[in-house]
Design an enzyme around this catalytic site. Structure first.
Site, PDB file in Angstrom:
ATOM      1  N   CYS A 112     -17.732  -6.359  32.516  1.00  0.00           N
ATOM      2  CA  CYS A 112     -18.246  -5.361  31.567  1.00  0.00           C
ATOM      3  C   CYS A 112     -17.849  -5.692  30.130  1.00  0.00           C
ATOM      4  O   CYS A 112     -18.427  -5.152  29.188  1.00  0.00           O
ATOM      5  CB  CYS A 112     -17.732  -3.987  31.938  1.00  0.00           C
ATOM      6  SG  CYS A 112     -18.346  -3.480  33.552  1.00  0.00           S
ATOM      7  N   HIS A 253     -18.448   0.708  26.035  1.00  0.00           N
ATOM      8  CA  HIS A 253     -19.066   0.344  27.307  1.00  0.00           C
ATOM      9  C   HIS A 253     -19.432   1.633  28.033  1.00  0.00           C
ATOM     10  O   HIS A 253     -18.660   2.601  28.027  1.00  0.00           O
ATOM     11  CB  HIS A 253     -18.077  -0.489  28.119  1.00  0.00           C
ATOM     12  CG  HIS A 253     -18.514  -0.733  29.523  1.00  0.00           C
ATOM     13  ND1 HIS A 253     -19.749  -1.253  29.818  1.00  0.00           N
ATOM     14  CD2 HIS A 253     -17.886  -0.510  30.712  1.00  0.00           C
ATOM     15  CE1 HIS A 253     -19.869  -1.347  31.128  1.00  0.00           C
ATOM     16  NE2 HIS A 253     -18.758  -0.900  31.695  1.00  0.00           N
ATOM     17  N   ASN A 283     -24.473   2.167  34.314  1.00  0.00           N
ATOM     18  CA  ASN A 283     -23.614   1.059  33.874  1.00  0.00           C
ATOM     19  C   ASN A 283     -24.356  -0.263  34.089  1.00  0.00           C
ATOM     20  O   ASN A 283     -24.504  -0.714  35.220  1.00  0.00           O
ATOM     21  CB  ASN A 283     -22.316   1.108  34.684  1.00  0.00           C
ATOM     22  CG  ASN A 283     -21.324   0.029  34.281  1.00  0.00           C
ATOM     23  OD1 ASN A 283     -21.658  -0.892  33.548  1.00  0.00           O
ATOM     24  ND2 ASN A 283     -20.111   0.153  34.776  1.00  0.00           N
TER      25      ASN A 283
HETATM   26  O1  UT7 Z   1     -17.749  -0.873  34.339  1.00  0.00           O
HETATM   27  C1  UT7 Z   1     -16.646  -1.375  35.019  1.00  0.00           C
HETATM   28  C2  UT7 Z   1     -15.550  -0.426  34.934  1.00  0.00           C
HETATM   29  N1  UT7 Z   1     -15.781   0.672  35.828  1.00  0.00           N
HETATM   30  C3  UT7 Z   1     -15.425   1.875  35.475  1.00  0.00           C
HETATM   31  O2  UT7 Z   1     -14.967   2.092  34.378  1.00  0.00           O
HETATM   32  C4  UT7 Z   1     -15.579   2.962  36.499  1.00  0.00           C
HETATM   33  C5  UT7 Z   1     -14.368   3.820  36.538  1.00  0.00           C
HETATM   34  N2  UT7 Z   1     -14.376   4.837  37.595  1.00  0.00           N
HETATM   35  C6  UT7 Z   1     -15.225   5.889  37.598  1.00  0.00           C
HETATM   36  O3  UT7 Z   1     -16.109   5.999  36.769  1.00  0.00           O
HETATM   37  C7  UT7 Z   1     -15.003   6.968  38.633  1.00  0.00           C
HETATM   38  O4  UT7 Z   1     -13.766   6.740  39.268  1.00  0.00           O
HETATM   39  C8  UT7 Z   1     -16.122   7.082  39.706  1.00  0.00           C
HETATM   40  C9  UT7 Z   1     -17.374   7.643  39.076  1.00  0.00           C
HETATM   41  C10 UT7 Z   1     -16.383   5.722  40.301  1.00  0.00           C
HETATM   42  C11 UT7 Z   1     -15.699   8.048  40.803  1.00  0.00           C
HETATM   43  O5  UT7 Z   1     -15.370   9.304  40.248  1.00  0.00           O
HETATM   44  P1  UT7 Z   1     -13.989  10.020  40.606  1.00  0.00           P
HETATM   45  O6  UT7 Z   1     -13.979  11.304  39.886  1.00  0.00           O
HETATM   46  O7  UT7 Z   1     -12.872   9.057  40.323  1.00  0.00           O
HETATM   47  O8  UT7 Z   1     -14.170  10.295  42.136  1.00  0.00           O
HETATM   48  P2  UT7 Z   1     -13.313   9.769  43.392  1.00  0.00           P
HETATM   49  O9  UT7 Z   1     -13.623   8.379  43.703  1.00  0.00           O
HETATM   50  O10 UT7 Z   1     -11.878  10.153  43.222  1.00  0.00           O
HETATM   51  O11 UT7 Z   1     -13.881  10.699  44.515  1.00  0.00           O
HETATM   52  C12 UT7 Z   1     -13.742  12.152  44.454  1.00  0.00           C
HETATM   53  C13 UT7 Z   1     -14.495  12.733  45.624  1.00  0.00           C
HETATM   54  C14 UT7 Z   1     -14.145  12.077  46.949  1.00  0.00           C
HETATM   55  O12 UT7 Z   1     -14.196  13.056  47.955  1.00  0.00           O
HETATM   56  P3  UT7 Z   1     -12.868  13.775  48.496  1.00  0.00           P
HETATM   57  O13 UT7 Z   1     -12.006  12.665  49.018  1.00  0.00           O
HETATM   58  O14 UT7 Z   1     -12.262  14.462  47.300  1.00  0.00           O
HETATM   59  O15 UT7 Z   1     -13.387  14.710  49.527  1.00  0.00           O
HETATM   60  C15 UT7 Z   1     -15.251  11.080  47.162  1.00  0.00           C
HETATM   61  O16 UT7 Z   1     -15.437  10.775  48.510  1.00  0.00           O
HETATM   62  O17 UT7 Z   1     -15.897  12.531  45.451  1.00  0.00           O
HETATM   63  C16 UT7 Z   1     -16.424  11.817  46.596  1.00  0.00           C
HETATM   64  N3  UT7 Z   1     -17.491  10.946  46.135  1.00  0.00           N
HETATM   65  C17 UT7 Z   1     -18.770  11.337  46.031  1.00  0.00           C
HETATM   66  N4  UT7 Z   1     -19.376  12.504  46.325  1.00  0.00           N
HETATM   67  C18 UT7 Z   1     -20.715  12.590  46.110  1.00  0.00           C
HETATM   68  C19 UT7 Z   1     -17.393   9.666  45.713  1.00  0.00           C
HETATM   69  N5  UT7 Z   1     -18.605   9.203  45.343  1.00  0.00           N
HETATM   70  C20 UT7 Z   1     -19.481  10.230  45.546  1.00  0.00           C
HETATM   71  C21 UT7 Z   1     -20.859  10.369  45.331  1.00  0.00           C
HETATM   72  N6  UT7 Z   1     -21.412  11.559  45.619  1.00  0.00           N
HETATM   73  N7  UT7 Z   1     -21.617   9.379  44.841  1.00  0.00           N
END
Ligand code: UT7
Length: 329
Positions: A112, A253, A283
């Site tokens: 990225c 980004h 992204n």
């Molecule tokens: O460009 C390269 C660099 N990348 C980045 O900068 C990305 C950085 N990370 C992020 O943007 C975020 O961490 C994500 C968008 C990838 C994920 O968001 P988050 O708020 O960190 O969610 P999480 O992974 O902690 O998941 C929270 C909950 C989980 O459920 P439980 O365990 O709380 O029941 C996940 O299973 O949300 C669930 N979840 C989803 N639910 C519906 C994860 N993905 C999804 C989804 N739809 N697509």
């Protein structure tokens, strides 16, 4: 001698993949995607077309804007994580499609941060007086390496390309003013594509285990992204004696709206000082920054003399900031 941006353009495919479309594909919903990421839709390049197609379109728009031909190019740098093929470079394919007959070029793999790494790289060739016209492109067909059964990644990424032309200027205070770039490879395990390289060549097993897709530990990357982009951006402002009110536009980004908002808040920037288009494109990896810059230019959000700050964080971990004084009218 300074390197200045004298042209900017972008290209996105027509086909849209909306949150509603994704609801039909994986266990997700529009509300989760919108509130957690800010993304509403992404663009997807048709099968049969590759990253070079988008890179060529973006570069062509820059050259049309400039009224120049591809023969005038000295160097083409393509920042990408989704090259057409591992061999040869995507830059070679771009050179061929543009029919640029008097240049060289290479790909830059910076995830990225690829575009801001390429911008710093390209500017060195201009500042030394070695080259007069350097095309710096950020292009990624992320849909080629995303598992559309994995809701952790498929809601985030999209396809696109952006390009800028760098040329020399005698002005002392113009163009690429400063950059701070960093690499911490201990972060490789948190964001990568396991197979297809020399460490794990493609095999029936890697295919069966779905190892040719991007995997990400979202939370870890999220935290590092906010901390590191804020740190390099603060430092670059400080060492150039700039306060938040001096920055016309931050072009971060576009990985997650919550990351963008947190970085802007920590830097003391208002909403109108930040370029945001993640809602439309998701992204697009190396393309996010030139794509946002190109749109900001079209919308006249940058005018000559404005300070523009770019910052990115991604796989590697690799991150950085570029400070530039805008020159293009
Ligand atoms: O460009 C390269 C660099 N990348 C980045 O900068 C990305 C950085 N990370 C992020 O943007 C975020 O961490 C994500 C968008 C990838 C994920 O968001 P988050 O708020 O960190 O969610 P999480 O992974 O902690 O998941 C929270 C909950 C989980 O459920 P439980 O365990 O709380 O029941 C996940 O299973 O949300 C669930 N979840 C989803 N639910 C519906 C994860 N993905 C999804 C989804 N739809 N697509």
């Amino acid at each position: 001698m300074r390197a200045i941006i004298t042209g900017v353009g972008h290209f996105v495919p027509d086909e849209r993949l909306t949150n509603q479309d994704l609801e039909q594909m994986v266990d997700t919903n529009d509300e989760w995607i919108t509130t957690r990421t800010g993304i509403r839709e992404r663009r997807i390049l048709k099968q049969g077309k590759a990253t070079s197609h988008m890179a060529v379109q973006a570069a062509t728009r820059v050259m049309e804007q400039k009224g120049m031909t591809a023969d005038e190019l000295d160097l083409i740098i393509v920042a990408t994580s989704t090259p057409n093929t591992l061999i040869p470079s995507t830059a070679a394919r771009v050179q061929d499609e543009l029919n640029a007959r008097d240049c060289w070029g290479f790909d830059l793999s910076g995830g990225c941060s690829g575009f801001i790494f390429a911008l710093a790289t390209g500017s060195q060739f201009v500042e030394t007086g070695r080259h007069q016209k350097v095309m710096v492109i950020g292009a990624d067909k992320m849909s080629a390496i995303i598992d559309y059964e994995d809701r952790n990644t498929c809601v985030i990424f999209g396809d696109g390309a952006g390009a800028v032309l760098l040329e020399p200027s005698e002005a002392e205070d113009a163009g690429i003013e400063d950059f701070i770039h960093r690499l911490d490879g201990s972060g490789h395990k948190h964001l990568n594509m396991p197979a297809g390289g020399s460490e794990m060549p493609a095999s029936q097993e890697t295919l069966d285990r779905k190892l040719h897709y991007v995997v990400q530990e979202g939370k870890t990357v999220f935290k590092h992204a906010i901390t590191e982009m804020t740190e390099v951006s603060s430092r670059i402002m400080e060492r150039n004696s700039l306060s938040p009110k001096d920055i016309r536009l931050l072009i971060p980004h576009q990985a997650n709206l919550r990351i963008i908002d947190a970085v802007a808040r920590r830097l003391g920037l208002d909403h109108d000082q930040v370029a945001i288009n993640i809602q439309h494109y998701g992204n697009t990896t190396a393309a996010t920054i030139p794509l946002a810059l190109s749109e900001a230019f079209q919308e006249k959000r940058v005018t000559p003399g404005d300070w523009v700050l770019m910052t990115a964080f991604g796989a590697g971990f690799a991150w950085g900031s570029v400070l530039l004084k805008w020159t293009l009218d």
